[in-house]
Design an enzyme around this catalytic site. Structure first.
Site, PDB file in Angstrom:
ATOM      1  N   SER A 171       0.811  -1.228   0.000  1.00  0.00           N
ATOM      2  CA  SER A 171       0.000   0.000   0.000  1.00  0.00           C
ATOM      3  C   SER A 171       0.843   1.276   0.000  1.00  0.00           C
ATOM      4  CB  SER A 171      -0.992   0.004   1.167  1.00  0.00           C
ATOM      5  OG  SER A 171      -0.320  -0.080   2.405  1.00  0.00           O
ATOM      6  N   GLN A 181      -6.729  -2.655 -25.152  1.00  0.00           N
ATOM      7  CA  GLN A 181      -6.198  -3.535 -24.118  1.00  0.00           C
ATOM      8  C   GLN A 181      -5.764  -2.761 -22.868  1.00  0.00           C
ATOM      9  OE1 GLN A 181      -3.608  -6.924 -25.535  1.00  0.00           O
ATOM     10  NE2 GLN A 181      -3.487  -5.608 -27.336  1.00  0.00           N
ATOM     11  N   ARG A 206      -8.151  -1.443 -20.143  1.00  0.00           N
ATOM     12  CA  ARG A 206      -8.774  -2.405 -19.224  1.00  0.00           C
ATOM     13  C   ARG A 206      -8.152  -2.318 -17.831  1.00  0.00           C
ATOM     14  NH1 ARG A 206      -8.320  -7.031 -23.772  1.00  0.00           N
ATOM     15  NH2 ARG A 206     -10.103  -6.413 -25.036  1.00  0.00           N
ATOM     16  N   ARG A 266       2.075   0.626  -7.488  1.00  0.00           N
ATOM     17  CA  ARG A 266       1.446  -0.668  -7.224  1.00  0.00           C
ATOM     18  C   ARG A 266       0.715  -1.186  -8.459  1.00  0.00           C
ATOM     19  NH1 ARG A 266      -2.273  -2.130  -1.922  1.00  0.00           N
ATOM     20  NH2 ARG A 266      -2.185  -4.400  -2.162  1.00  0.00           N
ATOM     21  N   ARG A 326       1.356  -8.048 -18.362  1.00  0.00           N
ATOM     22  CA  ARG A 326       1.644  -7.657 -19.741  1.00  0.00           C
ATOM     23  C   ARG A 326       3.085  -7.916 -20.179  1.00  0.00           C
ATOM     24  NH1 ARG A 326      -3.368  -7.415 -22.027  1.00  0.00           N
ATOM     25  NH2 ARG A 326      -4.759  -6.064 -20.822  1.00  0.00           N
TER      26      ARG A 326
END
Length: 246
Positions: free
Chosen positions: A60, A81, A84, A177, A186
């Site tokens: 966090s 892509q 998303r 993060r 990816r």
């Protein structure tokens, strides 16, 4: 414009990202006030502390660091892509307001991306693909002219004939993060080739800016079994070596 290639730059990022992440993490467990914490963090190298933080997956605090990339030479297919990824901000070149109309010269054509598999077929295949893009340019120009004469919004509707190959440009901002999550998905060999190339270049730039945060970043197989299971590419050793040298 014609065929375009990927170009990525890290335009801005949180100043001293590793220090602000260390401050966020230490504040959780320290009775010191913010100014006292700030002085203590600035006086010492925070990389060993951040490496332990990442090892414990206390993630966090790294959300306090954000990174903005300028991206060019990518297709509208890639745009579908990357958007998303929900925890990100995007500014994208508009096909509604930015015309792709040519100057009616033979060599004029909108920017487009050629898939590597088509390039691998040789010069004749590339020429065929380029010819198809020129034909689409003619269709686009024709619709722009007809719609302009009818009083319609020419670019808005003429763009419907443009292909997924059409080039776009964008600014993308993600916190650290979300970048780790983005890279884990990816950079994987099973990701589509274009977004994989983009993610790999973004990771290279992020590592330069915040090495302790992104030291272990990359596809899911870097530090354990491939998360793709039966769909694995079977090349985890090769992948680990690639990102070790990145």
């Amino acid at each position: 414009m014609g065929a375009k290639k990927l170009s990525v730059s890290l335009l801005r990022y949180t100043p001293e990202p590793q220090e602000i992440v260390a401050m966020g993490a230490k504040l959780c467990y320290s009775p010191a006030d913010v100014e006292e914490l700030k002085k203590g963090i600035e006086a010492r190298n925070q990389e060993p502390f951040l490496e332990r933080l990442m090892e414990f997956s206390h993630l966090s605090p790294i959300e306090h660091a954000s990174f903005t990339f300028g991206i060019e030479g990518v297709s509208r297919s890639l745009l579908a892509q990357i958007t998303r990824h929900r925890i990100a901000s995007f500014s994208v070149k508009s096909q509604r307001y930015v015309s792709e109309a040519s100057a009616a010269k033979e060599e004029d054509v909108f920017g487009y991306i050629i898939p590597p598999r088509i390039e691998a077929l040789g010069a004749e295949a590339v020429q065929e693909f380029a010819g198809q893009m020129k034909q689409i340019q003619k269709w686009y120009d024709s619709w722009v002219e007809k719609l302009r004469n009818s009083g319609g919004r020419a670019n808005e509707d003429a763009r419907f004939v443009l292909p997924n190959a059409a080039e776009t440009k964008m600014l993308v901002t993600m916190n650290a993060r979300e970048l780790l999550h983005f890279f884990s998905l990816r950079c994987c060999n099973r990701a589509q080739w274009e977004i994989r190339a983009l993610a790999t270049e973004m990771l290279r730039l992020a590592k330069q800016a915040a090495p302790a945060i992104f030291k272990e970043a990359g596809p899911g197989c870097l530090h354990g079994p491939c998360p793709e299971g039966k769909m694995s590419c079977g090349k985890s050793s090769e992948v680990r070596e690639k990102y070790k040298e990145l």
